[in-house]
Design a protein around this motif. Sequence first.
Motif, short mmCIF file in Angstrom:
data_model
loop_
_atom_site.label_atom_id
_atom_site.label_comp_id
_atom_site.label_asym_id
_atom_site.label_seq_id
_atom_site.Cartn_x
_atom_site.Cartn_y
_atom_site.Cartn_z
N SER A 1 -10.90 7.02 11.11
CA SER A 1 -11.32 8.36 11.51
C SER A 1 -10.32 9.41 11.00
N THR A 2 -9.02 9.08 11.03
CA THR A 2 -8.00 9.99 10.50
C THR A 2 -8.12 10.10 8.99
N LEU A 3 -8.31 8.97 8.32
CA LEU A 3 -8.48 8.98 6.87
C LEU A 3 -9.72 9.78 6.49
N ASP A 4 -10.79 9.62 7.25
CA ASP A 4 -12.02 10.37 7.01
C ASP A 4 -11.77 11.87 7.13
N SER A 5 -11.07 12.28 8.17
CA SER A 5 -10.78 13.70 8.38
C SER A 5 -9.88 14.27 7.29
N ILE A 6 -8.90 13.49 6.86
CA ILE A 6 -8.00 13.93 5.78
C ILE A 6 -8.79 14.10 4.49
N CYS A 7 -9.65 13.14 4.18
CA CYS A 7 -10.45 13.22 2.96
C CYS A 7 -11.39 14.42 2.98
N LYS A 8 -11.98 14.71 4.14
CA LYS A 8 -12.84 15.89 4.27
C LYS A 8 -12.05 17.16 4.04
N ALA A 9 -10.88 17.26 4.67
CA ALA A 9 -10.05 18.46 4.57
C ALA A 9 -9.53 18.69 3.17
N MET B 1 1.95 17.33 13.48
CA MET B 1 2.70 17.46 12.23
C MET B 1 3.64 16.28 12.04
N ALA B 2 4.16 15.75 13.15
CA ALA B 2 5.05 14.58 13.08
C ALA B 2 4.31 13.37 12.51
N ASN B 3 3.09 13.11 13.01
CA ASN B 3 2.32 11.97 12.51
C ASN B 3 1.88 12.19 11.07
N LEU B 4 1.54 13.42 10.72
CA LEU B 4 1.16 13.71 9.34
C LEU B 4 2.35 13.52 8.40
N SER B 5 3.52 13.91 8.85
CA SER B 5 4.74 13.73 8.05
C SER B 5 5.03 12.25 7.83
N ILE B 6 4.80 11.43 8.84
CA ILE B 6 4.98 9.98 8.70
C ILE B 6 4.06 9.45 7.61
N LEU B 7 2.81 9.90 7.61
CA LEU B 7 1.88 9.49 6.56
C LEU B 7 2.32 10.00 5.20
N ILE C 1 0.85 -1.18 0.00
CA ILE C 1 0.00 0.00 0.00
C ILE C 1 0.89 1.23 0.00
N GLN C 2 0.70 2.08 -0.99
CA GLN C 2 1.46 3.32 -1.07
C GLN C 2 0.55 4.48 -0.71
N ILE C 3 1.06 5.42 0.06
CA ILE C 3 0.30 6.59 0.47
C ILE C 3 0.74 7.77 -0.39
N ASN C 4 -0.21 8.33 -1.13
CA ASN C 4 0.07 9.44 -2.04
C ASN C 4 -0.42 10.77 -1.47
N LEU C 5 -0.33 10.91 -0.16
CA LEU C 5 -0.82 12.10 0.50
C LEU C 5 -0.07 13.35 0.03
N ASN D 1 5.19 10.84 4.08
CA ASN D 1 6.43 10.25 3.57
C ASN D 1 6.35 8.74 3.40
N ASN D 2 5.12 8.21 3.47
CA ASN D 2 4.88 6.78 3.22
C ASN D 2 5.61 5.88 4.22
N LYS D 3 5.74 6.34 5.46
CA LYS D 3 6.42 5.56 6.51
C LYS D 3 5.43 4.94 7.48
N ALA D 4 4.16 5.23 7.33
CA ALA D 4 3.14 4.74 8.27
C ALA D 4 2.89 3.24 8.08
N LYS D 5 2.65 2.57 9.20
CA LYS D 5 2.30 1.15 9.17
C LYS D 5 0.79 0.96 9.20
N ALA D 6 0.06 1.99 9.65
CA ALA D 6 -1.40 1.90 9.76
C ALA D 6 -1.98 3.32 9.77
N ILE D 7 -3.28 3.39 9.51
CA ILE D 7 -4.00 4.65 9.60
C ILE D 7 -5.40 4.36 10.10
N ARG D 8 -5.87 5.15 11.03
CA ARG D 8 -7.23 4.97 11.54
C ARG D 8 -8.21 5.49 10.50
#
Length: 75
Positions: free
Chosen positions: A46-54, A29-35, A3-7, A37-44
């Motif tokens: 609720s976080t994905l929902d908030s990012i998509c809304k924003a 900002m640290a957790n957002l940077s992890i996402l 899974i690649q994160i294209n944030l 930079n494609n370094k995250a192992k998981a995402i909630r």
Amino acid sequence: MAIQINLDVVMAQKKKSVTELANEVDITMANLSILKNNKAKAIRFSTLDSICKALSCQPGDILQYIDEEENKADD
């Protein structure tokens, strides 16, 4: 990971900085940077929902499945 994160791409398209998005999503900002930079192992969800809304986008705009076996065969 398959899974690649294209944030970072979506953020650039929407002209949102890490600081702006972190404040809108209420994530550090640290957790957002992890996402980003494609370094995250998981995402909630609720976080994905908030990012998509924003970012006014779909989860599929941010998450992409890449078949690792297929990529190895191409090399």
